[in-house]
Scaffold this motif. Structure first.
Motif, PDB file in Angstrom:
ATOM      1  N   TYR A 253      19.679  78.539 -28.151  1.00 32.44           N
ATOM      2  CA  TYR A 253      19.949  77.453 -29.105  1.00 32.44           C
ATOM      3  C   TYR A 253      19.287  77.736 -30.452  1.00 32.44           C
ATOM      4  N   TRP A 261      21.785  73.177 -32.382  1.00 34.76           N
ATOM      5  CA  TRP A 261      23.052  73.675 -31.816  1.00 34.76           C
ATOM      6  C   TRP A 261      22.695  74.530 -30.616  1.00 34.76           C
ATOM      7  N   SER A 262      23.381  74.303 -29.476  1.00 34.58           N
ATOM      8  CA  SER A 262      23.087  75.067 -28.263  1.00 34.58           C
ATOM      9  C   SER A 262      24.376  75.619 -27.680  1.00 34.58           C
ATOM     10  N   SER A 266      28.033  73.768 -27.081  1.00 34.40           N
ATOM     11  CA  SER A 266      28.591  74.253 -28.350  1.00 34.40           C
ATOM     12  C   SER A 266      29.777  73.421 -28.814  1.00 34.40           C
TER      13      SER A 266
END
Length: 298
Positions: A253, A261-262, A266
């Motif tokens: 992430y 954001w990972s 996503s």
């Protein structure tokens, strides 16, 4: 009556004449003997051929003259003629594929000379004859032999492309894998994926001069995290670059400007985070990257 002196003179003249007359035959005999010897020698060296010999000589000469314009005899006349392309084509029973690299041999034997090699997937015309585990094939218009187990009526599947090494995959994506020109001391204690992130960003964004590596606790302590010291729009360009290459770099992430954001979420894009009380704590002056360790490079 002649005087005594006159008779003496005549006897002397007769003796001289007899002497001269006796000398001439001696010279003649010698010459004749020499000539006879020369003649005998010539006859011995070049005997006059007998009639039978003359006849045989005439036959040999006649035969020579008779065959002078005859075409030469081919030394290969006794050899079997090689089959031409048309004859070979008539002998074919269909086509087959080579299932792996195959040797083309001159006869149906593993000891026969190898004349060529056929690559996997090559289509060849085959004859109906099998012998000693070999199948007859037509190669360059001639009957040759290939092992039966190397031929199939089904075209073999192509070999899969080998998986590139992690560094090769990164380079194919435009990701640098060499050491950072500004130094690699920050890589000490980092995980392989985290090192890959550092090198890729260092090459793509040379304006970045400061990174944070192993420190404190949690992900930074285990070498799974890297801080890229940057702010403003330049930070977003780096964050988007890492998003696009997350799989190759083993990224889990990213955090920047109080957003996360990972990979696992996503589809949700960048999600807001609660404030932690300051610019650095809320990641306004750096892009934080957490990697999986060796997912991208292992």
């Amino acid at each position: 009556m002649p005087s005594a002196g006159h008779r003496k003179s005549r006897r002397a003249s007769r003796r001289v004449g007899l002497t001269k007359t006796a000398a001439l035959p001696a010279v003649g005999v010698t010459a004749i003997a020499a000539a006879a010897i020369a003649t005998l020698t010539a006859v011995a060296e070049h005997p006059v051929p007998a009639p039978e010999a003359m006849s045989m000589r005439s036959d040999v000469i006649g035969e020579s003259l008779a065959t002078r314009d005859a075409p030469p005899v081919s030394r290969s006349a006794a050899r079997a003629p090689l089959p031409d392309a048309a004859a070979a084509q008539e002998a074919t029973a269909g086509e087959m594929f080579v299932v792996e690299e195959a040797e083309v041999r001159s006869s149906a034997s593993g000891e026969a000379p190898v004349l060529a090699a056929l690559d996997k997937g090559t289509k060849v015309a085959v004859g109906a004859t099998e012998e000693n585990g070999f199948r007859q094939v037509i190669h360059h218009g001639l009957a040759r032999w290939v092992r039966v187990d190397l031929l199939s009526e089904t075209e073999p599947a192509p070999e899969p492309e080998p998986e590139p090494e992690p560094e090769e995959a990164a380079e194919a994506m435009g990701l640098a894998t060499g050491e950072c020109p500004t130094g690699s001391s920050v890589e000490s204690g980092l995980q392989p994926d985290t090192i890959a992130v550092h090198r890729a960003v260092c090459a793509a964004f040379p304006e970045v001069s400061t990174y944070g590596g192993v420190a404190g606790r949690g992900e930074h302590a285990t070498g799974h995290a890297l801080d890229i010291m940057i702010s403003g729009e330049a930070g977003w360009r780096i964050a988007e670059y890492l998003q696009a290459n997350a799989s190759q770099l083993g990224i889990d992430y990213l955090i920047y400007e109080q957003k996360i954001w990972s990979v696992g979420r996503s589809g949700e894009g960048w999600r807001p985070m609660s404030s932690r009380g300051g610019g650095t704590a809320d990641h306004y002056d750096h892009v934080h990257v957490t990697t999986r360790g060796a997912a991208g490079t292992g």
